[in-house]
Design an enzyme around this catalytic site. Structure first.
Site, PDB file in Angstrom:
ATOM      1  N   CYS A   1     -17.298   2.844 -19.166  1.00 21.21           N
ATOM      2  CA  CYS A   1     -17.547   4.152 -19.954  1.00 21.21           C
ATOM      3  C   CYS A   1     -18.700   5.142 -19.559  1.00 21.21           C
ATOM      4  O   CYS A   1     -19.779   4.242 -19.096  1.00 21.21           O
ATOM      5  CB  CYS A   1     -17.874   3.856 -21.565  1.00 21.21           C
ATOM      6  SG  CYS A   1     -18.044   5.190 -22.580  1.00 21.21           S
ATOM      7  N   LEU A   2     -18.579   6.103 -19.221  1.00 17.52           N
ATOM      8  CA  LEU A   2     -19.441   7.137 -18.794  1.00 17.52           C
ATOM      9  C   LEU A   2     -20.792   7.345 -19.641  1.00 17.52           C
ATOM     10  O   LEU A   2     -21.798   7.583 -19.153  1.00 17.52           O
ATOM     11  CB  LEU A   2     -19.013   8.583 -18.523  1.00 17.52           C
ATOM     12  CG  LEU A   2     -17.812   8.589 -17.695  1.00 17.52           C
ATOM     13  CD1 LEU A   2     -17.245  10.037 -17.623  1.00 17.52           C
ATOM     14  CD2 LEU A   2     -18.405   8.296 -16.246  1.00 17.52           C
TER      15      LEU A   2
ATOM     16  N   HIS B   1      -9.542   3.799 -26.073  1.00 15.85           N
ATOM     17  CA  HIS B   1     -11.125   3.665 -25.945  1.00 15.85           C
ATOM     18  C   HIS B   1     -11.582   5.314 -26.169  1.00 15.85           C
ATOM     19  O   HIS B   1     -12.490   5.329 -26.791  1.00 15.85           O
ATOM     20  CB  HIS B   1     -11.140   3.536 -24.345  1.00 15.85           C
ATOM     21  CG  HIS B   1     -12.566   3.940 -23.776  1.00 15.85           C
ATOM     22  ND1 HIS B   1     -13.317   2.646 -23.316  1.00 15.85           N
ATOM     23  CD2 HIS B   1     -13.346   4.696 -23.655  1.00 15.85           C
ATOM     24  CE1 HIS B   1     -14.515   3.182 -22.928  1.00 15.85           C
ATOM     25  NE2 HIS B   1     -14.581   4.541 -23.177  1.00 15.85           N
ATOM     26  N   GLU B   2     -10.733   6.326 -25.831  1.00 15.76           N
ATOM     27  CA  GLU B   2     -11.330   7.610 -26.224  1.00 15.76           C
ATOM     28  C   GLU B   2     -11.099   8.152 -27.425  1.00 15.76           C
ATOM     29  O   GLU B   2     -11.974   8.622 -28.161  1.00 15.76           O
ATOM     30  CB  GLU B   2     -10.373   8.538 -25.224  1.00 15.76           C
ATOM     31  CG  GLU B   2     -10.420   8.763 -23.632  1.00 15.76           C
ATOM     32  CD  GLU B   2     -11.960   8.483 -23.282  1.00 15.76           C
ATOM     33  OE1 GLU B   2     -12.784   9.128 -23.835  1.00 15.76           O
ATOM     34  OE2 GLU B   2     -12.055   7.603 -22.311  1.00 15.76           O
TER      35      GLU B   2
ATOM     36  N   HIS C   1     -13.995   6.898 -29.250  1.00 12.73           N
ATOM     37  CA  HIS C   1     -15.294   7.698 -29.086  1.00 12.73           C
ATOM     38  C   HIS C   1     -15.445   8.551 -30.431  1.00 12.73           C
ATOM     39  O   HIS C   1     -16.534   8.905 -30.888  1.00 12.73           O
ATOM     40  CB  HIS C   1     -15.393   8.405 -27.970  1.00 12.73           C
ATOM     41  CG  HIS C   1     -15.705   7.654 -26.751  1.00 12.73           C
ATOM     42  ND1 HIS C   1     -16.934   7.269 -26.827  1.00 12.73           N
ATOM     43  CD2 HIS C   1     -15.193   7.620 -25.719  1.00 12.73           C
ATOM     44  CE1 HIS C   1     -17.240   6.663 -25.659  1.00 12.73           C
ATOM     45  NE2 HIS C   1     -16.180   6.629 -24.849  1.00 12.73           N
TER      46      HIS C   1
ATOM     47  N   GLY D   1     -11.402   9.713 -18.938  1.00 15.64           N
ATOM     48  CA  GLY D   1     -11.309  10.252 -20.054  1.00 15.64           C
ATOM     49  C   GLY D   1     -12.634  10.730 -20.580  1.00 15.64           C
ATOM     50  O   GLY D   1     -13.769  10.027 -20.008  1.00 15.64           O
TER      51      GLY D   1
ATOM     52  N   GLN E   1     -18.917  12.856 -26.378  1.00 13.75           N
ATOM     53  CA  GLN E   1     -19.987  12.110 -25.410  1.00 13.75           C
ATOM     54  C   GLN E   1     -20.748  13.391 -24.575  1.00 13.75           C
ATOM     55  O   GLN E   1     -21.446  12.874 -23.803  1.00 13.75           O
ATOM     56  CB  GLN E   1     -18.843  11.582 -24.141  1.00 13.75           C
ATOM     57  CG  GLN E   1     -18.241  10.188 -24.664  1.00 13.75           C
ATOM     58  CD  GLN E   1     -17.565   9.697 -23.629  1.00 13.75           C
ATOM     59  OE1 GLN E   1     -16.335   9.904 -23.535  1.00 13.75           O
ATOM     60  NE2 GLN E   1     -18.018   8.871 -23.038  1.00 13.75           N
TER      61      GLN E   1
HETATM   62 NI    NI Z   1     -15.952   5.964 -22.971  1.00 14.22          NI
END
Ligand code: NI
Length: 194
Positions: free
Chosen positions: A105-106, A147-148, A151, A52, A57
């Site tokens: 996480c990216l 999680h998304e 953010h 995601g 981000q």
């Molecule tokens: Ni993430």
């Protein structure tokens, strides 16, 4: 079809990751600028093998995120999730129980940790066309959505890790935790169906 642009992914410490992302009006959502941005967000998520990606981000603090899991090399045990774009999403837990989800996480390079997530939740909001979305998410998939959506509220998975001894690099995860977690992931899918 227009060429997409791969966007730069903010890394932990960038203030934009801690910003409360702004709601997107239905008019703004219809604009070419936002529709192009959503195409770029999806392309960037796929390029980075993310499960995601949230707009903040990629340095755009708007309440938009994309989620997709299909044979993801970063998360081989995750059930598939068809491409889902959410605008102004809201998540409501449908159980008081939680399970421990090993997350990465990216925006948090080379770190994973155990995060308690609700295994059953309702997600409402809009899709990219502005149509209402009302879905139930379960199991590991429910963890991915939580999680998304975190953010968009400026929250990273590291904030939610309770057992800090669970923090590990991706190499250490593969060496010491992946087999166990893949087994637990199968149990979660069996019990919760996702
Ligand atoms: Ni993430």
């Amino acid at each position: 079809m227009c060429a997409v642009t791969l966007l730069k992914i903010a890394q932990i410490g960038e203030p934009v990751l801690r910003q409360l992302a702004a709601p997107v009006s239905p008019e703004a959502l219809k604009s070419e600028a936002i529709q192009t941005f959503i195409d770029d967000l999806i392309a960037t998520m796929r390029d980075a093998n993310g499960a995601g990606l949230a707009a903040n981000q990629v340095f755009r603090p708007l309440r938009i995120c994309a989620i997709e899991v299909s044979d993801n090399p970063r998360y081989p045990y995750k059930p598939k999730i068809p491409l889902t774009v959410l605008v102004n999403p809201v998540v409501t837990p449908l159980t008081g129980m939680t399970f421990d989800n090993y997350e990465g996480c990216l925006s948090v390079p080379n770190l994973r940790g155990l995060v308690p997530r609700y295994p059953h939740a309702r997600v409402t909001g809009l899709d990219r066309e502005g149509q209402p979305v009302d879905m139930e998410v379960k199991g590991l998939t429910a963890g991915t959505f939580q999680h998304e959506l975190d953010h968009l509220d400026g929250r990273l998975f590291v904030d939610r890790v309770i057992d800090r001894a669970s923090f590990c690099t991706w190499d250490a995860f593969a060496r010491y935790h992946q087999a166990d977690f893949a087994e637990r992931a199968r149990e979660i899918v069996d019990v919760w169906g996702g």
